[in-house]
Write a protein that holds these residues in place. Structure first.
Motif, PDB file in Angstrom:
ATOM      1  N   MET A  49      -5.805  10.782 -13.659  1.00  0.00           N
ATOM      2  CA  MET A  49      -4.999   9.786 -14.375  1.00  0.00           C
ATOM      3  C   MET A  49      -3.775   9.405 -13.534  1.00  0.00           C
ATOM      4  SD  MET A  49      -4.482   7.712 -16.840  1.00  0.00           S
ATOM      5  CE  MET A  49      -5.592   8.102 -18.186  1.00  0.00           C
ATOM      6  N   GLN A  50      -3.208  10.378 -12.842  1.00  0.00           N
ATOM      7  CA  GLN A  50      -2.071  10.097 -11.963  1.00  0.00           C
ATOM      8  C   GLN A  50      -2.506   9.186 -10.807  1.00  0.00           C
ATOM      9  OE1 GLN A  50      -0.248  13.574 -10.201  1.00  0.00           O
ATOM     10  NE2 GLN A  50       1.732  12.564 -10.129  1.00  0.00           N
ATOM     11  N   THR A  53      -2.980   5.660 -12.340  1.00  0.00           N
ATOM     12  CA  THR A  53      -1.699   5.023 -12.633  1.00  0.00           C
ATOM     13  C   THR A  53      -0.990   4.603 -11.345  1.00  0.00           C
ATOM     14  OG1 THR A  53      -1.518   6.337 -14.651  1.00  0.00           O
ATOM     15  CG2 THR A  53       0.506   5.325 -13.828  1.00  0.00           C
ATOM     16  N   LYS A  56      -2.738   1.586  -9.871  1.00  0.00           N
ATOM     17  CA  LYS A  56      -2.492   0.402 -10.696  1.00  0.00           C
ATOM     18  C   LYS A  56      -1.084  -0.149 -10.439  1.00  0.00           C
ATOM     19  CE  LYS A  56      -3.050  -1.114 -15.441  1.00  0.00           C
ATOM     20  NZ  LYS A  56      -3.538  -0.747 -16.763  1.00  0.00           N
ATOM     21  N   ILE A  57      -0.095   0.739 -10.396  1.00  0.00           N
ATOM     22  CA  ILE A  57       1.290   0.319 -10.147  1.00  0.00           C
ATOM     23  C   ILE A  57       1.435  -0.229  -8.732  1.00  0.00           C
ATOM     24  CG2 ILE A  57       3.651   1.176  -9.858  1.00  0.00           C
ATOM     25  CD1 ILE A  57       3.025   3.105 -12.238  1.00  0.00           C
ATOM     26  N   GLU A 116      -7.945   1.821  -7.894  1.00  0.00           N
ATOM     27  CA  GLU A 116      -7.754   1.779  -9.351  1.00  0.00           C
ATOM     28  C   GLU A 116      -9.104   1.829 -10.069  1.00  0.00           C
ATOM     29  OE1 GLU A 116      -6.176  -1.285 -12.805  1.00  0.00           O
ATOM     30  OE2 GLU A 116      -5.466  -1.577 -10.761  1.00  0.00           O
ATOM     31  N   ARG A 120     -10.505   4.772 -12.511  1.00  0.00           N
ATOM     32  CA  ARG A 120     -10.852   4.413 -13.890  1.00  0.00           C
ATOM     33  C   ARG A 120     -12.269   4.881 -14.227  1.00  0.00           C
ATOM     34  NH1 ARG A 120      -9.723  -0.770 -14.036  1.00  0.00           N
ATOM     35  NH2 ARG A 120      -7.948  -0.642 -15.434  1.00  0.00           N
ATOM     36  N   TRP A 136      -7.755   6.751 -24.881  1.00  0.00           N
ATOM     37  CA  TRP A 136      -7.604   5.959 -23.661  1.00  0.00           C
ATOM     38  C   TRP A 136      -8.958   5.416 -23.223  1.00  0.00           C
ATOM     39  CZ3 TRP A 136      -9.681   6.079 -18.817  1.00  0.00           C
ATOM     40  CH2 TRP A 136      -9.087   5.247 -17.873  1.00  0.00           C
TER      41      TRP A 136
END
Length: 170
Positions: A49-50, A53, A56-57, A116, A120, A136
């Motif tokens: 998940m890190q 994220t 994505k950022i 990403e 996912r 989620w």
């Protein structure tokens, strides 16, 4: 004909390995016998998940700082950011793209998007460690009143999460 006999040593050996067998998550099914259900690992989930994220950022920031300005500059120069046509205009556009590192910038944007996407999909395929993680996964697969289950193994993983995480009889 062989007689079945069990020595004390065999019984002790069985008792030693029995906890590991019992600890292995299994679900009994009348149709299929015993089926192994993967265990959820909070540490693995959090690590992926890190990664998701962060990608994505980073991708969104890269788009804002590099891709969108590049497309706007190309649009201002040529009326569009798409390559079309033949002849001198196409050659001029290709030269402009080369001078502005268009290929490298779009390659980097694609690398962020791939990172990403990969994270996912890994999250969707792995067992959810809790109901928040399952939520989620459901949010990722249901968008704008559409079911976006990308493949059967993701649908199966979500079904297994629901069966594992929901209280019995719910």
């Amino acid at each position: 004909m062989h007689e079945v006999s069990t020595s004390r040593r065999e019984v002790m050996r069985a008792l030693i390995i029995a906890p590991s067998i019992i600890a292995t998550p299994v679900a009994a099914s009348a149709a299929t016998g015993l089926v192994c259900i993967p265990t959820a690992n909070r540490g693995t989930w959090d690590a992926v998940m890190q990664q998701f994220t962060a990608a994505k950022i980073a991708g969104a920031e890269y788009d804002r700082s590099h891709v969108f300005p590049l497309y706007e500059a190309m649009k201002a120069e040529f009326g569009s950011f798409a390559l079309s046509g033949e002849g001198p205009m196409r050659e001029r556009c290709l030269a402009w793209r080369s001078a502005h590192n268009f290929g490298a910038i779009t390659d980097q944007a694609e690398a962020y998007a791939d990172a990403e996407y990969d994270a996912r999909v890994e999250l969707l395929r792995m067992p959810a460690p809790d109901l928040a993680a399952l939520r989620w996964k459901l949010d990722e697969t249901f968008a704008d009143d559409e079911i976006a289950l990308w493949c059967d193994d993701i649908a199966d993983a979500i079904r297994e999460d629901i069966l594992r995480l929901m209280p019995k009889g719910a």
